[in-house]
Design an enzyme around this catalytic site. Structure first.
Site, mmCIF file in Angstrom:
data_model
loop_
_atom_site.group_PDB
_atom_site.id
_atom_site.type_symbol
_atom_site.label_atom_id
_atom_site.label_comp_id
_atom_site.label_asym_id
_atom_site.label_seq_id
_atom_site.Cartn_x
_atom_site.Cartn_y
_atom_site.Cartn_z
ATOM 1 N N ALA A 23 42.520 29.740 48.779
ATOM 2 C CA ALA A 23 42.803 30.183 50.271
ATOM 3 C C ALA A 23 44.567 29.832 49.554
ATOM 4 O O ALA A 23 44.623 29.667 48.490
ATOM 5 C CB ALA A 23 42.963 28.837 51.022
ATOM 6 N N GLY A 25 48.301 32.990 50.361
ATOM 7 C CA GLY A 25 49.249 33.666 51.543
ATOM 8 C C GLY A 25 48.874 35.217 51.953
ATOM 9 O O GLY A 25 48.835 35.004 52.989
ATOM 10 N N ASP A 137 46.171 43.856 35.790
ATOM 11 C CA ASP A 137 45.888 42.071 36.342
ATOM 12 C C ASP A 137 44.704 41.539 35.537
ATOM 13 O O ASP A 137 43.908 40.631 36.066
ATOM 14 C CB ASP A 137 45.940 41.538 38.079
#
Length: 728
Positions: A23, A25, A137
Site C-alpha cells: 500500500a 499514498g 522510472d
C-alpha cells in the site's frame, strides 16, 4: 503478503481478493485470483484520488501505455477499469522479490546474474521505446525477479517523448538516485530513451555493488551529485565498467542505445539458473505460500455482498465476521494479523500475532509452522562467561515465551556458539554463521573485541548483528547497517558519572585516573568527565596508571598523589582487579571522598578483593538489576523458576533484544523475514521492553538514557536505578 483488513473488498470486478501485497499514498495492491484461477496483482486507487479528474486521466493514461508494451520481460497488463468508482488495473502476478528487496536481503548480485539482468531489461526497454514510450522510472523497486528472468513493472509515469503532460520546465519526476541528469534538472523536453539508459546504468551498478552510484542522503543532494559528480563505481567488476560508464555519461547523446547494451551483455545465463541459490529459495518459499492459498470456489459465499455489491469471502478460521450499517460486511481478523503486538512496559502483557496462512497445532489444524533461526554468538567459557551465560538464559526465556503463543506465524529456533572470548575464535564463529543461510539474525557477540573482529564479516553477509553488552564507539550506521547495539556506547557512560559528581557529590576537584590496561574505554571515560566537569567552579587532575604497573607501591603512590592534590572525588577507568587494589590504597592513604568507576569494575570479585574498602564506590553501567524494576517482575519470577537463581545483569537486556528482533521478523512475516529485510525493519521498529525503549532515529539507535548507577555497600552491589532518578 499481508492479511486483508476490515475495509478491504472481497472482490474487485471478476477477481477474488486474497491478500494485500502493498500500500502507498496512491492506493493498495492486492493479490487476487481470476474466475479462471489465474493469480493477478490488482492495483486499486484510493477514493481521494479517484475524485480528482486530473488524476483519473493520468491513471487512464497508465492503463493505455501499459497495454501498448508486449515483451516477455515486461509484466503484462491483464485487465483494467479506469472509469470505475475506484479505478483499478490488474497485471500478472510475479511471486519473486523486487531487485531492491533482493539486494537488501541477500546482498549484491553475482556478475553473471547482473549480465542476464541487464540484457533482459535492455530488451524490455527496447520494447518500451519501440512502442513510442519512455519509462522514466527505471529503478530497483520496479524490477521483479523470477526464476526465468526479470520483469519490469509500473508504467505510471511512462510517456511519449513529445508528451507535454510531464515536460513542464523545472518539474522533476521519478526516483532520486536513479534519475538521469536531464530528469534531475527538470529538462522535461530532453527526456527521451537515453534517460532510461542512464537509469538502467544506475540500476545495474546498484545490483552488482549494493550501493547507489550517486550515494545516499537527501533527494536534493542526490540530484546535485547526479548532475555534477562522477558516479562511484567501486566494486563494479572490470568487464562491466566501460559499459556502465557509457550508460552514466552526463550527455544523452554519449550513452549507448538499449540494443547496444543488450548485445554487450547477452549470451550468458539463459533462462533458469540465472539467480543465486539464496534468491531461488526465496522465490520458492513465496511460490509455495501462494500455492497454499484457497481456490476461488473455496472462498465464495453466496448471498452476501458488501455495500458496493462485491461478494464477501468466508471469514477464515479464527476470524470474526460482523455486519455493519447498510449491510456492508466487515472482517476483523483476530489470528491472521501481520503487525506485531507490543510487549507492555509492565512486562506482563505477552505479544504475538500470526502471519501467513499457517495455523499452530494449538488451533487444531496440525499445520507445521515455518521455522526461523536466530543465533547466539557469545563468550560462554572465557573471561566474559558470566555475561555471556546471562545473555544465553535471557534469550532462551524470550524464545520460550514467543514459541508458546497461540496464533504465532512461525517458530523461532536458537543456535548457540561460544567464541571463548577470543577474537580469532569469534571470526571463525562469524564465518560459520554467515555461511549458514538458515540463520536470520545474530544476538551478540559479548565483548567489544569480538564485536570489532566480526562486524565486517556480518556486514558482508548482510546478517543482522544485535548486541547486548557491546559499547563500540563511532560505528558508522550507514556503513555498518547490520549493527544494532541495544545499549549506549562506552563514551556515553561519562554522563551518569558527571551527574553524580555535580549533583550528589558536589565535587570541587576530581582526580581522573586513566587505566592503560583498559585502552580506549578508560581514556574515553576520563576524557568525557574532564570535558564536562571542568569549569570555573570545578577543576580536575589527570593521572595515568600504566598498563604494566602492578606492584602495590604503584597504587600507594597513585593514592598519595590523589590526596596530596586535595581531590574530593576519584574517577577510575579500569577493571575490577586494579580498582580493588586502588580502593585498598586509597583507604590506606586516608582518602574519604567520592569514588566512581565504570561498569568494567562492577564485578563480584571487586568486592572480594577490596573487602571493606569497597564500601561507597559508585559504578556507572548500561545494565540494570531486573529485580529492582517493576516492569520486569514477570521476567524475574520466570527466571527464578527456570534457573533457580535471581536473574543476573544483562539477562533482561538480552530478553528485550530477542523480542526486539522477533518483533521485526513478525512484522515482515515468515516469508519475508530474510536477513536484509530484518536489518532494514529493525530500523523501523519501536519497541518498549522491560528494560528500555529501542528505536532508531536518522543516525543511530536511541537508548542514551538507558544508564544506571550501582553502589557497593555491605559486601554487595545495590542498584540505585536510572542515573537521573538516583541523582535527582
Amino acid at each position: 503478503m499481508e492479511p486483508l483488513r476490515g475495509a478491504d473488498p472481497a472482490r474487485i470486478a471478476g477477481y477474488r481478493v486474497l491478500r494485500r501485497l502493498g500500500a502507498g499514498g496512491m492506493g493498495v495492491v492486492y493479490l487476487a485470483r481470476s474466475a479462471g484461477g489465474a493469480l493477478a496483482a490488482v492495483k486499486v486507487i484510493r477514493a481521494a484520488h479517484a475524485d480528482d479528474a486530473g488524476f483519473r486521466a493520468r491513471f487512464r493514461r497508465e492503463v493505455e501505455t501499459g497495454g501498448r508494451v508486449a515483451n516477455p520481460w515486461v509484466v503484462p497488463l491483464l485487465d483494467a477499469d479506469p472509469d470505475a468508482e475506484s479505478p483499478w488495473l490488474a497485471t500478472a502476478f510475479v511471486p519473486g522479490p523486487s531487485l531492491a528487496e533482493a539486494v537488501e536481503e541477500c546482498g549484491p548480485l553475482p556478475y553473471g546474474t547482473v549480465r542476464v539482468l541487464g540484457a533482459r531489461l535492455a530488451e524490455a526497454l527496447d520494447a518500451v521505446h519501440g512502442a513510442g514510450l519512455v519509462h522514466r522510472d527505471v529503478k530497483p523497486g520496479n524490477v521483479l525477479l523470477a526464476v526465468d528472468g526479470p520483469r519490469m513493472i509500473d508504467f505510471g509515469i511512462a510517456r511519449m517523448p513529445e508528451d507535454t503532460a510531464l515536460t513542464a520546465s523545472g518539474m522533476v519526476v521519478g526516483s532520486p538516485g536513479f534519475l538521469s541528469p536531464e530528469q534531475a534538472q527538470g529538462r522535461g523536453r530532453e527526456i527521451g530513451p537515453a534517460s532510461d539508459v542512464f537509469s538502467l546504468g544506475c540500476l545495474l551498478a546498484y545490483a552488482v555493488t549494493g550501493e547507489r552510484p550517486f550515494g545516499h542522503g537527501s533527494a536534493a543532494g542526490m540530484l546535485v551529485r547526479t548532475v555534477h559528480d562522477e558516479p562511484e563505481l567501486d566494486g563494479v567488476p572490470e568487464p562491466l565498467l566501460p559499459l556502465l560508464r557509457g550508460c552514466l555519461a552526463k550527455e544523452p547523446g554519449s550513452r549507448p542505445a538499449v540494443a547496444e547494451i543488450r548485445r554487450a551483455l547477452d549470451g550468458t545465463g539463459e533462462g533458469g539458473g540465472w539467480l543465486p541459490e539464496s534468491l531461488t529459495r526465496l522465490i520458492a518459499r513465496r511460490s509455495a505460500a501462494v500455492l497454499a492459498l484457497p481456490a476461488v470456489d473455496a472462498t465464495e459465499v453466496s448471498g452476501a455482498s458488501g455495500a458496493s455489491g462485491a461478494t464477501v469471502a468466508d471469514a477464515a478460521p479464527g476470524a470474526e465476521t460482523a455486519v455493519g450499517p447498510g449491510g456492508a460486511t466487515r472482517r476483523r481478523f483476530l489470528v491472521l494479523g501481520s503487525a506485531a503486538g507490543v510487549l507492555a512496559a509492565g512486562g506482563t502483557a505477552a505479544w504475538w500475532t500470526a502471519n501467513g496462512p499457517g495455523r499452530t497445532s494449538a488451533q487444531g489444524s496440525g499445520t507445521r509452522l515455518p521455522r526461523l533461526v536466530v543465533a547466539l554468538h557469545a563468550d560462554l567459557s572465557g573471561s566474559g562467561r558470566t555475561t555471556g551465560r546471562a545473555q544465553e538464559n535471557g534469550v532462551r526465556l524470550a524464545l520460550d515465551h514467543l514459541n508458546s503463543r497461540a496464533g504465532r506465524g512461525f517458530d523461532l529456533a536458537l543456535q548457540v556458539h561460544d567464541d571463548e572470548g577470543s577474537a580469532t575464535r569469534a571470526r571463525q564463529v562469524a564465518r560459520r554463521l554467515a555461511a549458514d543461510d538458515r540463520v536470520r539474525a545474530v544476538l551478540g557477540p559479548t565483548t567489544d573485541a569480538c564485536a570489532k573482529a566480526t562486524l565486517g564479516l556480518y556486514q558482508q553477509a548482510r546478517l543482522p548483528m544485535v548486541t547486548v553488552s557491546v559499547g563500540l564507539n563511532e560505528v558508522d550506521p550507514t556503513k555498518y547497517r547490520v549493527y544494532a547495539a541495544t545499549r549506549p556506547d562506552d563514551a556515553t557512560l561519562a554522563a551518569p558519572v558527571v551527574r553524580y559528581l555535580v549533583r550528589t557529590a558536589g565535587t570541587r576537584k576530581t582526580a581522573l585516573i586513566d587505566d592503560g590496561a583498559e585502552g580506549d574505554f578508560s581514556w574515553r571515560l576520563c576524557a568525557g568527565v574532564d570535558e564536562a566537569v571542568r569549569s570555573a567552579q570545578r577543576t580536575t587532575v589527570r593521572r595515568t596508571l600504566a598498563a604494566e604497573d602492578g606492584a602495590d607501591r604503584d597504587f600507594r603512590t597513585l593514592a598519595e598523589s590523589v590526596t596530596d592534590a586535595g581531590a574530593d572525588a576519584v574517577v577510575f577507568g579500569g577493571g575490577y582487579a586494579r580498582a580493588a587494589r586502588l580502593a585498598r590504597a586509597l583507604r590506606s592513604a586516608g582518602y574519604s571522598g567520592a569514588r566512581l568507576a565504570g561498569h568494567r569494575a562492577l564485578d563480584p570479585r571487586f568486592l572480594t578483593s577490596a573487602g571493606d574498602a569497597a564500601d561507597g564506590w559508585v559504578f556507572a553501567t548500561a545494565f540494570l538489576d531486573p529485580a529492582r524494576v517493576t516492569a520486569a517482575k514477570s521476567f524475574v519470577a520466570t527466571y527464578r523458576a527456570r534457573f533457580d537463581t535471581a536473574p543476573p545483569w544483562y539477562s533482561a537486556e538480552a530478553y528485550d533484544a530477542t523480542l526486539f528482533v522477533a518483533r521485526a521478523m513478525t512484522a515482515l512475516g515468515a516469508l519475508r523475514a530474510e536477513r536484509g529485510a530484518i536489518m532494514g525493519r529493525l530500523r523501523e521498529t519501536d519497541y518498549r521492553g522491560i528494560t528500555k525503549r529501542l528505536r532508531y532515529d536518522s543516525s543511530t539507535y536511541r537508548y542514551a538514557d538507558a544508564m544506571y548507577l550501582f553502589r557497593a555497600t555491605g559486601g554487595a552491589f545495590r542498584c540505585l536505578g536510572d542515573y537521573r532518578d538516583a541523582t535527582a
